[in-house]
Scaffold this active site. Structure first.
Site, PDB file in Angstrom:
ATOM      1  N   ASP A  98       0.851  -1.186   0.000  1.00 23.75           N
ATOM      2  CA  ASP A  98       0.000   0.000   0.000  1.00 23.75           C
ATOM      3  C   ASP A  98       0.891   1.242   0.000  1.00 23.75           C
ATOM      4  O   ASP A  98       1.775   1.376   0.852  1.00 23.75           O
ATOM      5  CB  ASP A  98      -0.898   0.009   1.238  1.00 23.75           C
ATOM      6  CG  ASP A  98      -2.318   0.466   0.924  1.00 23.75           C
ATOM      7  OD1 ASP A  98      -2.447   1.484   0.224  1.00 23.75           O
ATOM      8  OD2 ASP A  98      -3.266  -0.190   1.357  1.00 23.75           O
ATOM      9  N   ASP A 200      -3.120   4.669  -2.412  1.00 20.91           N
ATOM     10  CA  ASP A 200      -4.247   5.186  -1.641  1.00 20.91           C
ATOM     11  C   ASP A 200      -4.666   6.563  -2.162  1.00 20.91           C
ATOM     12  O   ASP A 200      -3.823   7.453  -2.348  1.00 20.91           O
ATOM     13  CB  ASP A 200      -3.830   5.278  -0.175  1.00 20.91           C
ATOM     14  CG  ASP A 200      -4.967   5.632   0.749  1.00 20.91           C
ATOM     15  OD1 ASP A 200      -5.907   4.826   0.864  1.00 20.91           O
ATOM     16  OD2 ASP A 200      -4.908   6.714   1.360  1.00 20.91           O
ATOM     17  N   GLU A 261      -6.342   3.897  -6.136  1.00 27.36           N
ATOM     18  CA  GLU A 261      -7.652   4.163  -5.559  1.00 27.36           C
ATOM     19  C   GLU A 261      -8.091   5.541  -6.038  1.00 27.36           C
ATOM     20  O   GLU A 261      -7.373   6.528  -5.844  1.00 27.36           O
ATOM     21  CB  GLU A 261      -7.587   4.119  -4.033  1.00 27.36           C
ATOM     22  CG  GLU A 261      -8.960   4.310  -3.392  1.00 27.36           C
ATOM     23  CD  GLU A 261      -8.890   4.472  -1.895  1.00 27.36           C
ATOM     24  OE1 GLU A 261      -9.852   4.073  -1.210  1.00 27.36           O
ATOM     25  OE2 GLU A 261      -7.880   5.018  -1.383  1.00 27.36           O
ATOM     26  N   HIS A 334     -11.017  -3.222   2.980  1.00 23.51           N
ATOM     27  CA  HIS A 334     -10.950  -2.787   4.374  1.00 23.51           C
ATOM     28  C   HIS A 334     -11.851  -1.591   4.662  1.00 23.51           C
ATOM     29  O   HIS A 334     -12.097  -1.276   5.829  1.00 23.51           O
ATOM     30  CB  HIS A 334      -9.512  -2.439   4.737  1.00 23.51           C
ATOM     31  CG  HIS A 334      -8.978  -1.280   3.946  1.00 23.51           C
ATOM     32  ND1 HIS A 334      -8.711  -1.366   2.600  1.00 23.51           N
ATOM     33  CD2 HIS A 334      -8.693  -0.007   4.301  1.00 23.51           C
ATOM     34  CE1 HIS A 334      -8.272  -0.188   2.160  1.00 23.51           C
ATOM     35  NE2 HIS A 334      -8.255   0.648   3.176  1.00 23.51           N
ATOM     36  N   ASP A 335     -12.339  -0.908   3.611  1.00 24.68           N
ATOM     37  CA  ASP A 335     -13.195   0.258   3.787  1.00 24.68           C
ATOM     38  C   ASP A 335     -14.667  -0.027   3.492  1.00 24.68           C
ATOM     39  O   ASP A 335     -15.503   0.877   3.629  1.00 24.68           O
ATOM     40  CB  ASP A 335     -12.747   1.391   2.850  1.00 24.68           C
ATOM     41  CG  ASP A 335     -11.497   2.090   3.329  1.00 24.68           C
ATOM     42  OD1 ASP A 335     -11.224   2.062   4.549  1.00 24.68           O
ATOM     43  OD2 ASP A 335     -10.768   2.655   2.487  1.00 24.68           O
TER      44      ASP A 335
END
Length: 570
Positions: A98, A200, A261, A334-335
């Site tokens: 990440d 991210d 993302e 995870h979100d």
């Protein structure tokens, strides 16, 4: 269309804090991941995406990084990382890290120096603005985790920008030194053997500056409140320039997988960024399909999913990126809440609906992502008390909604039960034993209470489990190029319950039929698709004897949440 290993791969996301704990402190760690690599090998995945493991104060569970070249102590050491990476590569699994570089932690050495003086060399690593003449913050934007995006810094007498928590100051990508720092840290990890990056909120790195250096106010959506600023900060004017520079400086020199993302991204931006000839990244995580069950006030404003909206959204991304870019395929991370609770049935039809959703997703064109526990059919949780939650977004939203906006706490909790990020972060259930085999200590977040029924040990022992079905789905993708490279065509665009489409590669054609309901709708094969025979490739109910021919497909009654993939023979 060019062939590439990352197109043919299936990615598995690990949220390290919740995956497996090796030392009994209740927090998942790197040695815990290493101990469970055979689970991933058995599942058949090709790549692991690892959520942040860097040194962090943990204001946002690792997405606030204070040292990009160090491992968070509670996760282990750099030696533990090297052992884990070697274990993955020995099993033929690649690692995608990440990359969180829209912002860092306010405890990073850069920011600690930057906030001391306007003359400090690091001051321009971040985004600072003076207050308005009346002393108020520079814009009316609301941060993702509530409150203003601007935080006052007394030593310099100015505000700094943070699109997320106040402990996550945004980096100033206008400064070439910041970009050089990012390129250097990417090389550090790639030289250690990492195989790529998930980036991210990468489409927020270019801010929409006016000519005078100011930022615009957001349109008023709710009178008397701060206004969402996300739409103004995504896809800024220099985004593609920054990403192309990153590609030229770093990515072109390694064989990587990259996914950005990209909230608020459009298909046009998806084509531009993931274009094989002129773009910069392999693919994007777009959010359009994730927002279809949200009302006008955002994710906490719940509304039922209309399947026709999902068809339009997914088909547009499939059609408009075909031959020009590449899609990522996901329903959870995870979100996001658990898909079987969100789009399926986490009660009577949990297993078949989890299999249906996996079939529907993996048969599209793009690279599929499996989030930890998805392969078990894990469900959302409904903690009764707000104190049982840990996520900063949940806690801030609950406080603002109940104390500042006067909303009914029970209704706010209902939204959290449906959409809260901790739904995805409950520890991975490995066994039906104490603490689900996740830890020998007290888990950092409460377990989902259904772990005695839903756990990896049970799933591996049951040949009809969601896990073994996912194994078959992944094997199907690996064995049949049509699943990766075939053209996508939607059928029955207005049917409210059946999502059906074909995949075509040369003379080969697959038919995918999925029932998104408790009912038993009848699927009718359109008359313009004529074939003389069929072969069932995979199904989530016990293998039916029909269809023996396309005549049977003219009136195929589907069971609740049934899914079938059928090869149509010319």
């Amino acid at each position: 269309m060019k062939h590439a290993w990352w197109k043919e791969s299936v990615v598995y996301q690990i949220y390290p804090r919740s995956f497996a704990d090796s030392d009994g402190d209740g927090i998942g760690d790197l040695n815990g991941i290493t101990a469970k690599l055979d689970h991933l090998k058995t599942l058949g995945v090709d790549v692991v995406w690892l959520s942040p493991i860097y040194r962090s104060p943990n204001d946002d569970n690792g997405y606030d990084i204070s040292d990009y070249r160090a491992i968070m102590a509670e996760f282990g050491t750099m030696a533990d990382f090297d052992t884990m990476l070697a274990g993955m590569h020995q099993r033929g699994i690649k690692l995608m890290m990440d990359l969180v570089v829209n912002h860092c932690s306010d405890e990073h050495a850069w920011f600690q120096a930057a906030r001391t003086s306007r003359d400090n060399p690091y001051h321009d690593y971040f985004i600072w603005r003076d207050p308005k003449p009346d002393g108020s913050p520079p814009t009316n934007w609301e941060a993702a985790f509530n409150g203003s995006v601007w935080e006052w810094n007394e030593p310099t007498g100015e505000y700094y920008l943070h699109m997320f928590s106040k402990k996550q100051p945004d980096l100033n990508w206008e400064n070439p030194q910041v970009r050089a720092e990012v390129h250097a840290l990417m090389r550090f990890w790639l030289d250690k053997g990492v195989d790529g990056f998930r980036m991210d909120v990468i489409n927020m790195i270019s801010k929409p500056w006016r000519a005078d250096g100011s930022l615009p106010d957001a349109p008023v959506v709710r009178e008397g409140f701060l206004q969402p600023g996300f739409a103004l900060t995504c896809n800024g004017p220099r985004l593609l320039e920054y990403l192309r520079e990153m590609k030229a400086e770093v990515l072109d020199h390694y064989d990587t997988i990259t996914v950005g993302e990209a909230p608020m991204a459009t298909t046009q931006q998806g084509r531009e960024i993931s274009n094989e000839r002129s773009g910069a990244l392999n693919m994007l995580f777009q959010f359009e399909h994730m927002d279809l069950d949200s009302g006008p006030l955002g994710k906490w404003d719940l509304k039922p999913l209309d399947l026709r909206d999902l068809k339009r959204t997914m088909s547009r991304w499939q059609d408009e990126l075909a031959g020009e870019g590449w899609n990522s395929l996901y329903l959870s991370n995870h979100d996001q809440p658990r898909p079987v609770s969100r789009f399926g049935d986490d009660g009577e039809f949990r297993v078949v609906s989890a299999k249906m959703l996996g079939t529907w997703l993996h048969m599209h064109q793009g690279t599929p992502y499996v989030y930890q526990g998805e392969e078990l059919g894990m469900t959302n949780v409904k903690f009764a008390r707000i104190d049982d939650y840990q996520d900063i977004e949940i806690l801030n939203m609950y406080r603002v909604a109940t104390t500042e906006r006067g909303q009914d706490p029970a209704q706010v909790l209902a939204s959290i039960h449906a959409k809260g990020r901790d739904n995805a972060r409950t520890p991975m259930p490995w066994t039906a034993g104490p603490n689900a085999g996740f830890t020998g200590g007290k888990p950092w977040l409460k377990l989902n209470p259904n772990y005695p029924q839903i756990n990896a040990e049970q799933a591996l022992a049951d040949p009809d489990s969601v896990f073994h079905y996912y194994r078959r789905l992944i094997a199907l993708r690996h064995a049949h190029p049509i699943v990766v490279y075939g053209r996508y065509d939607l059928l029955l665009p207005e049917h409210p319950h059946i999502y059906a489409y074909t995949r075509t590669l040369g003379a080969e054609r697959l038919l995918v039929v999925c029932n998104f309901s408790h009912g038993q709708p009848v699927f009718e094969l359109p008359a313009d698709i004529f074939h003389s025979g069929t072969e069932l490739m995979i199904a989530n109910y016990p293998v039916p004897t029909e269809p023996a021919s396309t005549e049977d497909l003219r009136a195929l009654r589907l069971r609740p949440y049934e899914a079938r993939v059928i090869r149509l023979r010319a």
